[in-house]
Design a protein around this motif. Sequence first.
Motif, PDB file in Angstrom:
ATOM      1  N   ASP A  76       6.255   1.465  -4.593  1.00 41.66           N
ATOM      2  CA  ASP A  76       5.302   1.317  -3.485  1.00 41.66           C
ATOM      3  C   ASP A  76       4.092   0.479  -3.857  1.00 41.66           C
ATOM      4  O   ASP A  76       3.109   0.442  -3.106  1.00 41.66           O
ATOM      5  CB  ASP A  76       4.818   2.698  -3.021  1.00 41.66           C
ATOM      6  N   LYS A  79       2.641  -2.069  -1.232  1.00 41.07           N
ATOM      7  CA  LYS A  79       2.044  -1.407  -0.069  1.00 41.07           C
ATOM      8  C   LYS A  79       0.760  -0.689  -0.458  1.00 41.07           C
ATOM      9  O   LYS A  79      -0.230  -0.715   0.285  1.00 41.07           O
ATOM     10  CB  LYS A  79       3.043  -0.406   0.536  1.00 41.07           C
ATOM     11  N   LYS A 138      15.408   3.610  -2.171  1.00 39.34           N
ATOM     12  CA  LYS A 138      16.070   3.276  -0.903  1.00 39.34           C
ATOM     13  C   LYS A 138      15.596   4.095   0.294  1.00 39.34           C
ATOM     14  O   LYS A 138      15.249   3.564   1.341  1.00 39.34           O
ATOM     15  CB  LYS A 138      17.590   3.468  -1.046  1.00 39.34           C
ATOM     16  N   SER A 140      13.033   5.836   1.160  1.00 40.38           N
ATOM     17  CA  SER A 140      11.672   5.790   1.692  1.00 40.38           C
ATOM     18  C   SER A 140      11.515   4.753   2.798  1.00 40.38           C
ATOM     19  O   SER A 140      10.523   4.775   3.538  1.00 40.38           O
ATOM     20  CB  SER A 140      10.664   5.497   0.573  1.00 40.38           C
ATOM     21  N   LYS A 141      12.500   3.847   2.919  1.00 36.11           N
ATOM     22  CA  LYS A 141      12.433   2.805   3.955  1.00 36.11           C
ATOM     23  C   LYS A 141      13.389   3.061   5.118  1.00 36.11           C
ATOM     24  O   LYS A 141      13.498   2.242   6.030  1.00 36.11           O
ATOM     25  CB  LYS A 141      12.730   1.437   3.345  1.00 36.11           C
ATOM     26  N   ASN A 146      13.483   9.138   5.654  1.00 33.71           N
ATOM     27  CA  ASN A 146      12.394   9.111   4.671  1.00 33.71           C
ATOM     28  C   ASN A 146      11.513  10.359   4.779  1.00 33.71           C
ATOM     29  O   ASN A 146      11.174  10.976   3.768  1.00 33.71           O
ATOM     30  CB  ASN A 146      11.554   7.832   4.816  1.00 33.71           C
ATOM     31  N   ASP A 191       2.008   8.544   8.282  1.00 29.20           N
ATOM     32  CA  ASP A 191       2.655   7.278   8.662  1.00 29.20           C
ATOM     33  C   ASP A 191       1.914   6.561   9.780  1.00 29.20           C
ATOM     34  O   ASP A 191       1.958   5.323   9.863  1.00 29.20           O
ATOM     35  CB  ASP A 191       4.104   7.534   9.090  1.00 29.20           C
ATOM     36  N   ASP A 198       3.228  -0.333   6.538  1.00 28.33           N
ATOM     37  CA  ASP A 198       4.640   0.051   6.474  1.00 28.33           C
ATOM     38  C   ASP A 198       5.518  -1.020   7.122  1.00 28.33           C
ATOM     39  O   ASP A 198       6.581  -1.389   6.596  1.00 28.33           O
ATOM     40  CB  ASP A 198       4.861   1.401   7.167  1.00 28.33           C
ATOM     41  N   GLY A 202       8.411  -3.428   5.236  1.00 23.09           N
ATOM     42  CA  GLY A 202       9.781  -3.020   5.540  1.00 23.09           C
ATOM     43  C   GLY A 202      10.057  -1.545   5.512  1.00 23.09           C
ATOM     44  O   GLY A 202      11.213  -1.125   5.386  1.00 23.09           O
ATOM     45  N   TYR A 203       9.005  -0.711   5.649  1.00 29.89           N
ATOM     46  CA  TYR A 203       9.200   0.740   5.713  1.00 29.89           C
ATOM     47  C   TYR A 203       9.367   1.132   7.182  1.00 29.89           C
ATOM     48  O   TYR A 203       8.426   1.006   7.967  1.00 29.89           O
ATOM     49  CB  TYR A 203       8.013   1.477   5.102  1.00 29.89           C
ATOM     50  N   SER A 204      10.547   1.593   7.529  1.00 33.30           N
ATOM     51  CA  SER A 204      10.828   1.946   8.919  1.00 33.30           C
ATOM     52  C   SER A 204      10.408   3.397   9.163  1.00 33.30           C
ATOM     53  O   SER A 204      11.066   4.327   8.699  1.00 33.30           O
ATOM     54  CB  SER A 204      12.318   1.769   9.224  1.00 33.30           C
ATOM     55  N   THR A 205       9.299   3.573   9.869  1.00 30.08           N
ATOM     56  CA  THR A 205       8.784   4.911  10.155  1.00 30.08           C
ATOM     57  C   THR A 205       8.739   5.142  11.665  1.00 30.08           C
ATOM     58  O   THR A 205       8.848   4.200  12.451  1.00 30.08           O
ATOM     59  CB  THR A 205       7.369   5.089   9.575  1.00 30.08           C
TER      60      THR A 205
END
Length: 296
Positions: A76, A79, A138, A140-141, A146, A191, A198, A202-205
């Motif tokens: 991370d 970020k 992996k 976390s995204k 996540n 989030d 994010d 590329g973190y999909s939340t």
Amino acid sequence: MKNPLFYRFSQLVGFLLGARIFVALLLTFALYVSTFFLFNQEESLADFVFDFRVHGIIFCTVLSILAGGIINQFYDLEKDQLTKPFRTKIQSFLKQKYFLYAYLTLLVASLLFSFLISPRVFFFFVIYQFFMWFYSHKLSKVLIVNNLTFVSLTLYPFFGMMVYYRTFSLNVFLMALFIFVILLLIDIIKDTLTKNADKMFGYSTIPNFFGNKVSRAVIIFLSLSLMLCSALIIRLNGIHSIMDIYFASGLLVIVAVIFLSLQSFKKSNFYALNMLRIWIFAGIIAMLLDGIYTQF
């Protein structure tokens, strides 16, 4: 010219922040309190103090949490430079390769000590270590996965202690559900505060995928679920102990969280997040005081 003492101190602080030592200490405290006062229904305090197998499991847990914190900050890092600039500035005093060396050392030490306890404990920590790495690498995204994985990994050591002591009851199940929901709520609110960062990395939340309205609805739904869980615990136990008072007064905290989540200001989510974090710590203290009162 660099001050050697200041530089070394900065390296130490950077490592402690990278390993999330304060989170590890809080979880260790929570694990000891819940193990003795909730899961342990038969051993006396003296028997518990000299139960080196339990202390060994908790020690391996601490090493695993520290290792997980290091590998998580490694993945991370980009970020965190945006969302936690002060912490990453302090961590920059120590090269990333030293964090990796520390991660491998803690991982190996945890698995070695767990193997000395028993093969089953070793297998328990192999699974724990693997999923902490896989989450950082992996999961976390991955949307929703996540949040669920993060909360599950946080509670994994507590689940292990529950199985170790074979403490299965409706009351314990409801308390575990309460903690699961409140941690999930905290993670989703967090989030909302890192939504832009994010999305950039590329973190999909839930907030950056579904938007503010859906994330607000999810937060309210989880808050109402938390109220229901608290009400069921009160209905089951009545209000006869410090923990019962904690769950009853927590209804007011949840109402405040719902009110804050309805606001459109970013600070409202920040206040709600810290309110819930403080309330979890208050729960640990309440369990400790309740246990001491019951024991003595």
